[in-house]
Design a protein around this motif. Sequence first.
Motif, PDB file in Angstrom:
ATOM      1  N   ASP A 106       6.897  58.635  88.010  1.00 10.34           N
ATOM      2  CA  ASP A 106       5.886  58.794  86.972  1.00 10.34           C
ATOM      3  C   ASP A 106       5.522  57.455  86.341  1.00 10.34           C
ATOM      4  OD1 ASP A 106       4.329  60.512  85.035  1.00 10.34           O
ATOM      5  OD2 ASP A 106       5.689  59.475  83.657  1.00 10.34           O
ATOM      6  N   VAL A 107       4.229  57.274  86.068  1.00 11.99           N
ATOM      7  CA  VAL A 107       3.746  56.008  85.535  1.00 11.99           C
ATOM      8  C   VAL A 107       4.143  55.821  84.069  1.00 11.99           C
ATOM      9  CG1 VAL A 107       1.673  54.653  85.009  1.00 11.99           C
ATOM     10  CG2 VAL A 107       1.824  55.935  87.162  1.00 11.99           C
ATOM     11  N   MET A 108       4.070  56.880  83.284  1.00  9.43           N
ATOM     12  CA  MET A 108       4.299  56.764  81.846  1.00  9.43           C
ATOM     13  C   MET A 108       5.771  56.572  81.494  1.00  9.43           C
ATOM     14  SD  MET A 108       1.628  59.569  80.271  1.00  9.43           S
ATOM     15  CE  MET A 108       2.025  59.141  78.570  1.00  9.43           C
ATOM     16  N   LEU A 109       6.641  57.384  82.105  1.00 13.30           N
ATOM     17  CA  LEU A 109       8.048  57.385  81.702  1.00 13.30           C
ATOM     18  C   LEU A 109       9.011  57.017  82.828  1.00 13.30           C
ATOM     19  CD1 LEU A 109       8.111  60.585  79.433  1.00 13.30           C
ATOM     20  CD2 LEU A 109       7.832  58.199  78.752  1.00 13.30           C
ATOM     21  N   GLY A 110       8.483  56.736  83.990  1.00 12.18           N
ATOM     22  CA  GLY A 110       9.320  56.349  85.113  1.00 12.18           C
ATOM     23  C   GLY A 110       9.124  54.889  85.471  1.00 12.18           C
ATOM     24  N   ARG A 111       9.474  54.561  86.714  1.00 11.20           N
ATOM     25  CA  ARG A 111       9.346  53.193  87.209  1.00 11.20           C
ATOM     26  C   ARG A 111       8.645  53.209  88.564  1.00 11.20           C
ATOM     27  NH1 ARG A 111      15.328  50.570  85.782  1.00 11.20           N
ATOM     28  NH2 ARG A 111      15.174  50.803  83.495  1.00 11.20           N
ATOM     29  N   PRO A 112       7.334  53.388  88.546  1.00 17.94           N
ATOM     30  CA  PRO A 112       6.611  53.461  89.822  1.00 17.94           C
ATOM     31  C   PRO A 112       6.604  52.119  90.546  1.00 17.94           C
ATOM     32  CG  PRO A 112       5.073  53.324  87.986  1.00 17.94           C
ATOM     33  CD  PRO A 112       6.439  53.482  87.381  1.00 17.94           C
ATOM     34  N   ASP A 113       6.769  52.176  91.852  1.00 17.06           N
ATOM     35  CA  ASP A 113       6.797  50.960  92.666  1.00 17.06           C
ATOM     36  C   ASP A 113       6.185  51.300  94.024  1.00 17.06           C
ATOM     37  OD1 ASP A 113       7.380  48.753  94.248  1.00 17.06           O
ATOM     38  OD2 ASP A 113       9.339  48.408  93.327  1.00 17.06           O
ATOM     39  N   LEU A 114       4.895  51.066  94.157  1.00 13.26           N
ATOM     40  CA  LEU A 114       4.209  51.461  95.382  1.00 13.26           C
ATOM     41  C   LEU A 114       4.581  50.562  96.556  1.00 13.26           C
ATOM     42  CD1 LEU A 114       2.343  53.421  96.725  1.00 13.26           C
ATOM     43  CD2 LEU A 114       0.372  52.141  95.845  1.00 13.26           C
ATOM     44  N   GLU A 115       4.874  49.305  96.270  1.00 14.55           N
ATOM     45  CA  GLU A 115       5.315  48.414  97.361  1.00 14.55           C
ATOM     46  C   GLU A 115       6.622  48.912  97.964  1.00 14.55           C
ATOM     47  OE1 GLU A 115       6.166  43.647  98.189  1.00 14.55           O
ATOM     48  OE2 GLU A 115       5.367  44.325  96.256  1.00 14.55           O
ATOM     49  N   LYS A 116       7.562  49.310  97.129  1.00 15.66           N
ATOM     50  CA  LYS A 116       8.820  49.878  97.611  1.00 15.66           C
ATOM     51  C   LYS A 116       8.568  51.210  98.318  1.00 15.66           C
ATOM     52  CE  LYS A 116      13.166  51.861  95.914  1.00 15.66           C
ATOM     53  NZ  LYS A 116      13.975  52.157  94.699  1.00 15.66           N
TER      54      LYS A 116
END
Length: 285
Positions: free
Chosen positions: A171-181
């Motif tokens: 999740d973008v708001m409360l998580g740790r998004p990492d599209l490269e990973k």
Amino acid sequence: MNRRTFLKRVAGSLLALIGLSGGTYYYARELEPAMLDIKHEQLSSVKIPNVFNDFKVVQFSDTHIGYHYSIEQLSDLIDTINEQNPDLILFTGDLVDKPHTYNWDHNLVQILGKLKADYGKYWIYGNHDHGGYGTDIVRNVMSQSGFSLLQNEHVEIEMNNGQIILAGIDDVMLGRPDLEKTLANADPNLYTLLLAHEPDYADNTVHFPVDVQLSGHSHGGQVRLPFIGHLYTPLYAQNYVQGKHTFQNSNLTLYVNRGVGTTRLPYRFLCKPEIHIFTLKAETE
């Protein structure tokens, strides 16, 4: 907020107060939230293998169970989804509205477990899933229901030696998004679907080899007025509120699902709840 936007919001709010009176209030509160729209879309690409032709993907999102959306309503939704005979089922976040106060019981697992798809059931976190200490609880419920979590990772969906990629970010708001990973070691030549709860993340996705982003979060605005449109959308759902969006100099297509439930206010007006049914079509060069 500039003056024009402020005046628009004020005027819209006044119209909403007037419009949501009497019969309109009853319609927005009791009727439209139950008017599920089944939205059909075709996804066509030369990157889709022939064996995936007519492959059916069902997306549902933002049930917000516990906030004017009941277990009984969820059970009806599951029956509706199964009636579509999906090959793949995707949930794009916000299972319950307030995980820390929701009365969790095994009925929810049993109902979600009834969903059937030959090529799997996958889900991603929404902001309400992480919020209210819900991260572990929601993950356990979805796991027991037969759903696989995509949290900054991808999988290959394979059929008769043909493959497509299904990816999901945190999740973008409360998580740790990492599209490269998320896309690490993924073949960029394969047709790629990305699940991202917040639709505005597409402004980042355009820089990656992703063909389609499926999102929710916005609820389509929930309340929309003629000539004005939506009155409010949450953070990261302000650029893309509903429907299909394309991007210049990019092959990315974004679809924003209006969701099933409601939050903040128990109304829907000119913004019916919906599920998406995507049918894959293999194109020749």
